[in-house]
Write an enzyme that holds these catalytic residues in place. Sequence first.
Site, mmCIF file in Angstrom:
data_model
loop_
_atom_site.group_PDB
_atom_site.id
_atom_site.type_symbol
_atom_site.label_atom_id
_atom_site.label_comp_id
_atom_site.label_asym_id
_atom_site.label_seq_id
_atom_site.Cartn_x
_atom_site.Cartn_y
_atom_site.Cartn_z
ATOM 1 N N HIS A 33 0.863 -1.189 0.000
ATOM 2 C CA HIS A 33 0.000 0.000 0.000
ATOM 3 C C HIS A 33 0.898 1.238 0.000
ATOM 4 C CE1 HIS A 33 0.984 0.270 4.233
ATOM 5 N NE2 HIS A 33 0.513 -0.955 4.428
ATOM 6 N N GLY A 35 1.845 3.219 2.189
ATOM 7 C CA GLY A 35 2.870 3.280 3.242
ATOM 8 C C GLY A 35 4.159 2.600 2.794
ATOM 9 N N HIS A 36 4.027 1.392 2.204
ATOM 10 C CA HIS A 36 5.211 0.686 1.688
ATOM 11 C C HIS A 36 5.866 1.499 0.577
ATOM 12 C CE1 HIS A 36 2.767 -3.000 2.941
ATOM 13 N NE2 HIS A 36 3.890 -3.145 3.618
ATOM 14 N N MET A 183 -2.869 3.140 7.060
ATOM 15 C CA MET A 183 -2.801 2.184 5.939
ATOM 16 C C MET A 183 -2.262 0.854 6.447
ATOM 17 S SD MET A 183 -2.736 3.585 2.480
ATOM 18 C CE MET A 183 -3.363 5.165 1.985
ATOM 19 N N ARG A 186 -4.158 -5.188 5.876
ATOM 20 C CA ARG A 186 -5.386 -5.816 6.391
ATOM 21 C C ARG A 186 -6.636 -4.998 6.076
ATOM 22 N NH1 ARG A 186 -1.691 -7.562 10.592
ATOM 23 N NH2 ARG A 186 -1.913 -9.812 10.861
#
Length: 279
Positions: A33, A35-36, A183, A186
């Site tokens: 997502h 964030g990654h 984020m 899950r």
Amino acid sequence: MPKVTTIAELRLFQRQNRMHRSWGLIPTMGSLHEGHLRLIEQAVEENRVTFVTIFVNPTQFDNKEDLDNYPCSIDTDLQKIEAIDSNICVFVPSVETIYPDGAAVKKYALQGLDKPMEGRHRPGHFDGVATVVERLFTLIQPDVAYFGQKDFQQLQIVSLLAQSMGIRICSLPTVREQNGLAMSSRNRRLSTERREEAKLIFELLQWVKSNFSSHAIVDLKEMVVQKLSKTPAFELDYFEIAAEHNLRTANSKKEGVSYRAFIAVVVDGVRLIDNMSLN
Ligand code: PAF
């Protein structure tokens, strides 16, 4: 984009790039997502070579159902990584490659960082995380590794591990959905309605932050429990306020200590965690 699955392929890529330091690493379990992607972008900006690992680590799941339900989207993940930079090396090992002697977990002395919160509610979780992160650090040999602050307890634990291995850790703030929900891979298991309602977690943390200086910790904790009990679909696993440096949970404030609020909530069987610095 180089995608490697075996240690031999990884070694070949590393030999070809040994002159190009520094190396950055973003360990992930996939289902990438925003964030990654921010962590990956930061690594690409700061390093000559960036490695992203995608490995759903079985030893950090204390619950088999959670492991079975963990989302997986390797093709989309590869596309997202390639869109950032087509030179990123993506390491997608098998369970046998990471655990050649069977999925055994090492026991770590983590200065008590693994005891409260996630450690208390997910026994063995952090030994599993530390085992896989140590293995990935050893295989990749990065100069710097990137972790998000959403998993703040994990961040403190891997920082300790990284220090002992001479690896620098770079952490970035939690990336949030528009409504404030942190984020997480899950989140995609939540219905649209629940995903919207889950902004409550962020709102609670913000409420605690704005009331931190004027209220006692014990009162804040009680009020969070009360507020959340009004939304039966959101089952509180824990709410804690802990010192940021050693993660010891606190019932009263001490001068000069930075505190952080930590929360875990289960919504329709999906476990969501979040945290926020308070002072
Ligand atoms: O944060 C995660 O996704 C995982 O815990 C990590 C660090 C990749 C280890 O499996």
